[in-house]
Design a protein around this motif. Structure first.
Motif, PDB file in Angstrom:
ATOM      1  N   ASP A  50       0.917  -1.284  -0.015  1.00 34.36           N
ATOM      2  CA  ASP A  50      -0.007   0.101  -0.129  1.00 34.36           C
ATOM      3  C   ASP A  50       0.809   1.301  -0.061  1.00 34.36           C
ATOM      4  O   ASP A  50       0.598   2.199   0.847  1.00 34.36           O
ATOM      5  CB  ASP A  50      -0.960  -0.228   1.264  1.00 34.36           C
ATOM      6  CG  ASP A  50      -2.029   0.905   1.181  1.00 34.36           C
ATOM      7  OD1 ASP A  50      -2.356   1.424  -0.095  1.00 34.36           O
ATOM      8  OD2 ASP A  50      -2.259   1.402   2.332  1.00 34.36           O
ATOM      9  N   GLY A  51       1.792   0.983  -0.792  1.00 33.11           N
ATOM     10  CA  GLY A  51       2.814   2.446  -0.874  1.00 33.11           C
ATOM     11  C   GLY A  51       2.609   3.341  -1.793  1.00 33.11           C
ATOM     12  O   GLY A  51       1.549   3.381  -2.287  1.00 33.11           O
ATOM     13  N   TRP A  52       3.414   4.379  -2.009  1.00 33.88           N
ATOM     14  CA  TRP A  52       3.282   5.320  -2.990  1.00 33.88           C
ATOM     15  C   TRP A  52       3.517   5.584  -4.105  1.00 33.88           C
ATOM     16  O   TRP A  52       3.382   6.174  -5.147  1.00 33.88           O
ATOM     17  CB  TRP A  52       3.341   6.801  -2.195  1.00 33.88           C
ATOM     18  CG  TRP A  52       5.055   6.846  -1.941  1.00 33.88           C
ATOM     19  CD1 TRP A  52       5.691   6.581  -0.757  1.00 33.88           C
ATOM     20  CD2 TRP A  52       5.990   7.404  -2.867  1.00 33.88           C
ATOM     21  NE1 TRP A  52       7.007   6.758  -0.865  1.00 33.88           N
ATOM     22  CE2 TRP A  52       7.351   7.185  -2.219  1.00 33.88           C
ATOM     23  CE3 TRP A  52       5.927   7.961  -4.348  1.00 33.88           C
ATOM     24  CZ2 TRP A  52       8.567   7.762  -2.566  1.00 33.88           C
ATOM     25  CZ3 TRP A  52       7.166   8.549  -4.743  1.00 33.88           C
ATOM     26  CH2 TRP A  52       8.341   8.309  -3.949  1.00 33.88           C
ATOM     27  N   ILE A  53       4.638   4.484  -4.496  1.00 33.48           N
ATOM     28  CA  ILE A  53       4.919   4.345  -6.018  1.00 33.48           C
ATOM     29  C   ILE A  53       4.101   3.050  -6.534  1.00 33.48           C
ATOM     30  O   ILE A  53       3.585   2.255  -5.724  1.00 33.48           O
ATOM     31  CB  ILE A  53       6.452   4.037  -6.124  1.00 33.48           C
ATOM     32  CG1 ILE A  53       6.904   2.834  -5.623  1.00 33.48           C
ATOM     33  CG2 ILE A  53       7.256   5.283  -5.823  1.00 33.48           C
ATOM     34  CD1 ILE A  53       8.364   2.542  -6.236  1.00 33.48           C
ATOM     35  N   SER A  54       4.041   3.203  -7.799  1.00 34.88           N
ATOM     36  CA  SER A  54       3.061   2.143  -8.546  1.00 34.88           C
ATOM     37  C   SER A  54       3.038   0.531  -8.116  1.00 34.88           C
ATOM     38  O   SER A  54       4.251   0.214  -8.148  1.00 34.88           O
ATOM     39  CB  SER A  54       2.996   2.342  -9.898  1.00 34.88           C
ATOM     40  OG  SER A  54       2.081   1.415 -10.549  1.00 34.88           O
ATOM     41  N   ASP A  67      -3.355   0.605 -11.090  1.00 32.50           N
ATOM     42  CA  ASP A  67      -2.347   1.703 -10.597  1.00 32.50           C
ATOM     43  C   ASP A  67      -1.835   2.367 -11.725  1.00 32.50           C
ATOM     44  O   ASP A  67      -1.530   1.715 -12.776  1.00 32.50           O
ATOM     45  CB  ASP A  67      -1.155   1.099  -9.946  1.00 32.50           C
ATOM     46  CG  ASP A  67      -0.812   1.930  -8.573  1.00 32.50           C
ATOM     47  OD1 ASP A  67      -0.749   3.265  -9.039  1.00 32.50           O
ATOM     48  OD2 ASP A  67      -0.277   1.595  -7.737  1.00 32.50           O
ATOM     49  N   THR A  68      -1.495   3.721 -11.938  1.00 33.98           N
ATOM     50  CA  THR A  68      -0.701   4.518 -12.883  1.00 33.98           C
ATOM     51  C   THR A  68       0.416   4.762 -12.144  1.00 33.98           C
ATOM     52  O   THR A  68       1.452   3.927 -11.898  1.00 33.98           O
ATOM     53  CB  THR A  68      -1.481   5.496 -13.454  1.00 33.98           C
ATOM     54  OG1 THR A  68      -1.868   6.373 -12.380  1.00 33.98           O
ATOM     55  CG2 THR A  68      -2.797   4.952 -14.153  1.00 33.98           C
TER      56      THR A  68
END
Lengths: 522, 522
Positions: free
Chosen positions: A120-124, B159-160
């Motif tokens: 559930d991180g911030w990069i794709s 996700d993008t």
């Protein structure tokens, strides 16, 4: 914290002649067909890094009849970057439903034990190397269209049917790179650790050398200037592929922001475009990387061609200084230095400026431009004086950073590499900062590399070797075949992205032990 | 309950001449490029079947910038069977991560609201039309390699990245079938319901007519004998594609078990092979289907070629009878009749035997084989007498089945279709069974078709029409564009598979209203 830059209004200026020169240096990738060496069991343990145990000979692969939920894990014996082909078949009654299976590709065994659902991180999450595939008709040869970076490959039959099972008859990987590891003489040493540090560095660098120097073949798979600088240094001592460095330098210069600033990274597919991410240290490193290239290659034509771009980066950085000749702090993701959370980058960045001004001076000298050379010499001198006057804490003799006078590793390291202190002062500074062990430590191998270079610059050769063995050797002890993007010996599960499943485990900026060993030790 | 047959020791006997004749009749599939007609919202409601609301004009498709978690649902306006191509792009900053998205293909809107994670049934989840796809480089034209059966297509950006969004610029489907619906004159009627029953039947049949008559283009995508019989009947009244029926008959005869029994279903990919599933009723229907084909085509050559195979099925079935001339009950998945849970199939199967013996008699008569004709006439007569003597309950005048004397619809229907009772007796039987409404009702449109044929055979034309409107009209009221594999008006979520997400909503055996309307009403 999400560290991204977005500038949708950025105006890109393109130099077509530079693009052409870059394209003329594009490598033809070398292909090697590799097959798995064994079937393994990867068991989650209490340790962060799981155990890998051989389960069966690879010759027995097709004797595994995978029913719903069954999985099998293949070990390719070393880190691969390439394109996978699978031969699949069915056994039992005729195939009365599509084969539906999941593939997981893992650079290290830990990724096999991680569940993409938990990320559930911030990069794709698109970076997680996992595919869900249906094959309607078996037997089939499946040529996966994407490139993967991996040593382990898990195949899980999500479903077959009650009437038949899935058989994996063969798997191969067409591994790709611009260079061949066989062309480099390994470092000779009686110390196995040293030989392994060299070998794993070489594999890391090789697997990042593709159409450009990629930062990591798993992620982000593109050219970053900060990574390029270290890759190029390692390359000069090993693969000697001058064209690939030249290509990358021309690419960065070929498209800039309208003020001339080079981007932190760029893309070559679907067509060449530079990103809207600007990191002040990375921009300044353009000149340093250019000069290193000239030193290694003697290619004065390229040096001349790209010198204006190198100088321009310093002019842009010069605007960041205040009347006290101190580089102002930026906001957001303005510079890189390291992934250390909450790091104040101001003093380290001043160090980078001085370091790069000296490199720019050398460019000017090489080109016979005495005026420019004098200018950069003066810049380095003034910025050094200010740093010593305002940033050096008179009480403990350490550099502090920012309004909060943050004590961190990065400031000391970059001021030493900048030559803002003598070797003796630097040695003392390093002893002190190590003893103090400030909260703002070092996270990335990139920062750790600069720390080792600072040790070497201050004559602490033995300590530098010990540290390399401790830090990069730590990755080896966890089974690294290539060096990682991130490694914190005190927190092995660390990730700046909110989940280690997206970490890259073959990462350019981590390949420098081979450079350090060859340059300083043999 | 899982209903599967597995016979890994089955010995297959192939008649190469028949295979050749089947292949010579293989159709060239007709292709039509279809585009979505609108963007829709499909909202879960308290009803089983969700509401579909138009959200936007399809012209605005590329104005949707899909960030992480965003989804868009396209409506293709009618049920399609074909191959999908997507044009994808990115907006925002350069694409700094793979595009990762999920595609859902749904024959009816309900499938869009269902979550594949919740499925835990006994047939393969591989049938769920859902794909998880990574695209490394945008823009891209993505030609999906699999064939889908759908009206609705949902695209969800899993996700993008924080820097760019996914854009769907265009989607098209190359729809395929052996026939064109435009070549069939629609049923003329002032009654809209009748026109719709006809139209939706035609679309169902068309979309099942591929390289063979498939049972369902979503699932199982293969030739089943029971389905073929009804498809062929509908085809004779509509598309008149005689070659496709001929092909399928030759395929079934071309490979049998070593005792000569034809299989319940067969596969044509990767190469022709019959399944190891044997259903006694389906095997017997080979002859009925052959004779129907002869009646419609006049093709005596094929009738002669395949008559031995038709007779052989009856010989095999004859072995199932006891000394009282009653067909013995089988074990496991021995016959089909209907999906009704706990159905005792013994009496219905005796009805099927009598029905097929009469068809076999007609084959023999057409070929001038009076001896065979007399044999089958005698068979039908004897088995009818036994049925009336032992299976007809003297108290209520209804047929019972099995040791437990189960009262069900299937026994009455098949005894009527077999001609074991007169039209008057049959009418009475149907009135009674409808009034009694036995627990063992009818689940599949296949069984419901035979019920309507029984009504028609007993002169209950108006009731037959009413029932068609109630049963197939019920599917229309829930938005059917094609008729479904399963429909229980009293339990719309019913599935014999443990989850309706794998149900097929364009299913051959459900296409018969067009046949019934054209044969009996116009």
């Amino acid at each position: 914290m999400a560290e991204v830059s977005i500038d949708l209004n950025m105006v890109r200026v393109t130099n077509d002649a530079f693009v052409e020169k870059a394209e003329a240096c594009a490598p033809k990738l070398l292909e090697t067909v590799v097959r798995p060496v064994s079937i393994v069991d990867i068991a989650k343990t209490e340790n962060v890094y799981p155990d890998v145990n051989k389960k069966d000979d690879i010759e027995n692969l097709s004797s595994y009849h995978l029913a719903k939920g069954d999985k099998i894990c293949l070990d390719f014996g070393d880190h691969q970057v390439g394109y996978v082909t699978m031969k699949l078949n069915s056994v039992g009654s005729p195939q009365d439903a599509p084969a539906f299976f999941r593939l997981k590709f893992a650079e290290i065994a830990k990724e096999i034990t991680e569940d993409s659902k938990d990320y559930d991180g911030w990069i794709s999450r698109g970076w997680i190397q996992e595919e869900f595939i249906h094959v309607d008709v078996l037997p089939a040869e499946l040529k996966l269209p994407r490139r993967y970076a991996f040593r382990y490959m898990e195949i899980e039959a999500i479903d077959t049917s009650l009437k038949w099972q899935l058989v994996v008859e063969d798997v191969s990987c067409t591994s790709v790179s611009a260079v061949r590891i066989e062309d480099v003489e390994p470092v000779k040493s009686d110390d196995e650790m040293i030989r392994r540090l060299d070998r794993v560095s070489l594999r890391t660098l090789q697997n990042c050398m593709q159409s450009v120097f990629e930062d990591g073949p798993k992620r982000d798979r593109r050219l970053w200037l900060g990574d390029l600088r270290l890759q190029a240094l390692a390359n000069y001592e090993t693969f000697h592929n001058m064209d690939l460095v030249k290509r990358c330098l021309y690419l960065f210069a070929a498209q800039t922001k309208d003020n001339g600033q080079v981007s932190a990274c760029l893309f070559t597919e679907p067509k060449f475009i530079v990103d809207d991410t600007f990191l002040l240290d990375y921009s300044m490193f353009f000149g340093a990387t250019l000069y290193d290239y000239y030193e290694a290659s003697g290619d004065k034509k390229t040096l001349k061609d790209l010198s204006a771009c190198a100088y321009r980066q310093m002019e842009i950085a010069e605007e960041w200084f205040d009347e006290k000749n101190l580089l102002k702090n930026g906001e957001g993701f303005w510079g890189f230095i390291d992934w250390t959370d909450g790091l104040n980058k101001q003093s380290a960045m001043q160090g980078v400026y001085i370091y790069c001004a000296r490199k720019a001076q050398k460019i000017a000298e090489a080109l016979g431009d005495t005026e420019k050379a004098a200018y950069f010499a003066k810049e380095a001198k003034e910025k050094t004086e200010s740093a010593r006057k305002y940033l050096l804490d008179p009480e403990n003799g350490l550099f502090v950073s920012g309004e909060e006078k943050q004590l961190n590793y990065a400031s000391q390291v970059w001021m030493i590499l900048a030559g803002a202190v003598s070797a003796e002062e630097g040695a003392e500074i390093l002893d002190k900062v190590i003893a103090l062990n400030p909260e703002k430590g070092m996270v990335s191998p990139y920062m750790n590399h600069h720390f080792v270079e600072a040790l070497l610059k201050c004559g602490k050769k033995e300590q530098a070797m010990d540290y390399m063995k401790y830090y990069w050797g730590g990755m080896l002890s966890h089974g690294a075949d290539t060096f990682w993007e991130l490694y914190n010996p005190e927190n092995p599960a660390e990730s700046p992205y909110g989940g280690s499943i997206v970490n890259s485990y073959c990462h350019a900026w981590s390949c420098t032990p081979t450079y350090l060993l060859r340059k300083y030790f043999i």
